[in-house]
Enzyme design. Structure first.
Site, PDB file in Angstrom:
ATOM      1  N   ASN A  88      -3.993   2.141  -6.102  1.00 33.60           N
ATOM      2  CA  ASN A  88      -3.745   3.382  -5.366  1.00 33.60           C
ATOM      3  C   ASN A  88      -2.289   3.391  -4.895  1.00 33.60           C
ATOM      4  O   ASN A  88      -1.990   3.526  -3.713  1.00 33.60           O
ATOM      5  CB  ASN A  88      -4.714   3.535  -4.182  1.00 33.60           C
ATOM      6  N   HIS A 143       1.561   3.847  -3.976  1.00 31.71           N
ATOM      7  CA  HIS A 143       2.422   4.863  -3.377  1.00 31.71           C
ATOM      8  C   HIS A 143       3.865   4.376  -3.465  1.00 31.71           C
ATOM      9  O   HIS A 143       4.142   3.293  -4.020  1.00 31.71           O
ATOM     10  CB  HIS A 143       1.992   5.162  -1.936  1.00 31.71           C
ATOM     11  N   HIS A 157       4.697   0.714  -2.694  1.00 29.79           N
ATOM     12  CA  HIS A 157       4.416  -0.258  -3.765  1.00 29.79           C
ATOM     13  C   HIS A 157       5.525  -0.228  -4.820  1.00 29.79           C
ATOM     14  O   HIS A 157       5.967  -1.270  -5.305  1.00 29.79           O
ATOM     15  CB  HIS A 157       3.096   0.076  -4.475  1.00 29.79           C
ATOM     16  N   GLN A 182     -11.695  -9.921   0.968  1.00 30.62           N
ATOM     17  CA  GLN A 182     -10.895  -9.664   2.167  1.00 30.62           C
ATOM     18  C   GLN A 182     -11.399  -8.488   2.998  1.00 30.62           C
ATOM     19  O   GLN A 182     -10.765  -8.099   3.970  1.00 30.62           O
ATOM     20  CB  GLN A 182      -9.419  -9.479   1.800  1.00 30.62           C
ATOM     21  N   ARG A 205      -4.489   3.858   3.033  1.00 28.62           N
ATOM     22  CA  ARG A 205      -5.515   4.317   3.990  1.00 28.62           C
ATOM     23  C   ARG A 205      -5.100   5.599   4.716  1.00 28.62           C
ATOM     24  O   ARG A 205      -5.945   6.221   5.369  1.00 28.62           O
ATOM     25  CB  ARG A 205      -5.824   3.206   4.996  1.00 28.62           C
TER      26      ARG A 205
HETATM   27  O1  PAF Z   1      -1.649  -6.210   0.365  1.00 26.09           O
HETATM   28  C1  PAF Z   1      -2.557  -6.047  -0.489  1.00 26.09           C
HETATM   29  O2  PAF Z   1      -2.625  -5.032  -1.179  1.00 26.09           O
HETATM   30  C2  PAF Z   1      -3.608  -7.130  -0.651  1.00 26.09           C
HETATM   31  O3  PAF Z   1      -3.920  -7.713   0.560  1.00 26.09           O
HETATM   32  C3  PAF Z   1      -3.223  -8.178  -1.700  1.00 26.09           C
HETATM   33  C4  PAF Z   1      -1.977  -8.956  -1.299  1.00 26.09           C
HETATM   34  C5  PAF Z   1      -2.982  -7.501  -3.041  1.00 26.09           C
HETATM   35  C6  PAF Z   1      -4.362  -9.185  -1.869  1.00 26.09           C
HETATM   36  O4  PAF Z   1      -5.533  -8.561  -2.269  1.00 26.09           O
END
Ligand code: PAF
Length: 274
Positions: A28, A30, A33, A57, A181
């Site tokens: 997802n 943006h 990233h 997580q 989010r």
């Molecule tokens: O920051 C994130 O998107 C996640 O916590 C990561 C580092 C990809 C681990 O799943």
């Protein structure tokens, strides 16, 4: 750009690559990233981006089920920026039911106090991904400041042969940190959401002006958020180096906050150098 879903396929593709730079994500994507991917581009000859929504997580009542999964759009955004997208199915990363987990430092502090098990899940999947990709450098956003710290400590303490680099937080024009989010927010919540950044910016200003009563500063900020309808998990002033509570007069600080607007939990932070 290639999309690869198996660890062995990825290892075969990367064999002989002199400098792999890696950006782990949950997709997802943006602009924040993509900034991290551009940093990776400057640091390596082959850029790998992983897209994997890591169940380990997320807590039982968290948003794992509704977390946006947009692989096709993500690949479109990465075209021309990344060389390889690693998008494994869950069975590839968690083939056995009882998963060995990494116990990272600060797992019960700050966000860890409100998301039990979260940082074990993060550290575990990041270690797996680093083992699979074996990059020279891996890039993480400073928006998840505690995550960056946890990953850096893990890499140092487990002697991982990788440099962990941090990328600055990308923000909307009103200051709100970009996050997947944010799309959960209603229109009214989205307007209010910028107040989290404004609160941290106000704290940064007060610290720059010489304030050293950190608990009072934290309390005032949390009360101000609460008065506007936020459910505050924490507002904290910490040392940049170890995320410990600072002694008065510490010069390299970071202010961090996590709070909910309705159902949406937002986090943000600002570094403060005095
Ligand atoms: O920051 C994130 O998107 C996640 O916590 C990561 C580092 C990809 C681990 O799943």
């Amino acid at each position: 750009m290639e999309t690869i879903s198996s660890a062995t396929g990825l290892r075969a593709r990367l064999r002989g690559e002199p400098a792999v730079a890696f950006v782990p994500t949950m997709g997802n994507l943006h602009a924040g990233h993509l900034d991290l991917v551009r940093i990776a581009r400057q640091r390596g000859t082959c850029v790998v981006v992983s897209i994997f929504v890591n169940p380990l997580q997320f807590g039982a009542n968290e948003d794992f089920g509704k977390y946006p999964r947009t692989l096709q759009e993500d690949c479109g955004k990465l075209e021309g920026l990344a060389d390889v997208v690693f998008a494994p199915p869950e069975s590839e990363l968690y083939p056995q039911p009882q998963q060995v987990t990494v116990v990272p430092p600060l797992e019960n502090d700050l966000c860890g106090a409100f998301r039990p098990g979260h940082f074990r899940g993060v550290a575990t999947v990041v270690l797996k991904l680093l083992n699979i990709v074996q990059p020279q450098v891996a890039v993480f956003g400073k928006k998840d400041y505690q995550q960056l710290y946890v990953v850096r400590r893990m890499a140092a303490q487990l002697n991982l042969p990788v440099e962990i680099a941090g990328g600055e937080t990308a923000r909307a024009p009103d200051g709100l940190a970009l996050s997947s989010r944010n799309q959960y927010l209603s229109a009214a919540e989205r307007t209010e959401a910028a107040y989290l950044y404004q609160t941290l910016a106000g704290m940064r200003q007060t610290l720059r002006e010489g304030a050293t009563d950190y608990p009072a500063l934290e309390q005032r900020a949390a009360q101000a958020l609460g008065a506007r309808g936020w459910q505050v998990d924490y507002v904290a002033v910490r040392n940049q180096a170890d995320l410990a509570q600072p002694e008065s007069g510490e010069r390299n600080l970071v202010v961090l906050a996590a709070a909910r607007l309705g159902q949406t939990r937002l986090i943000d932070n600002l570094e403060v150098c005095i």
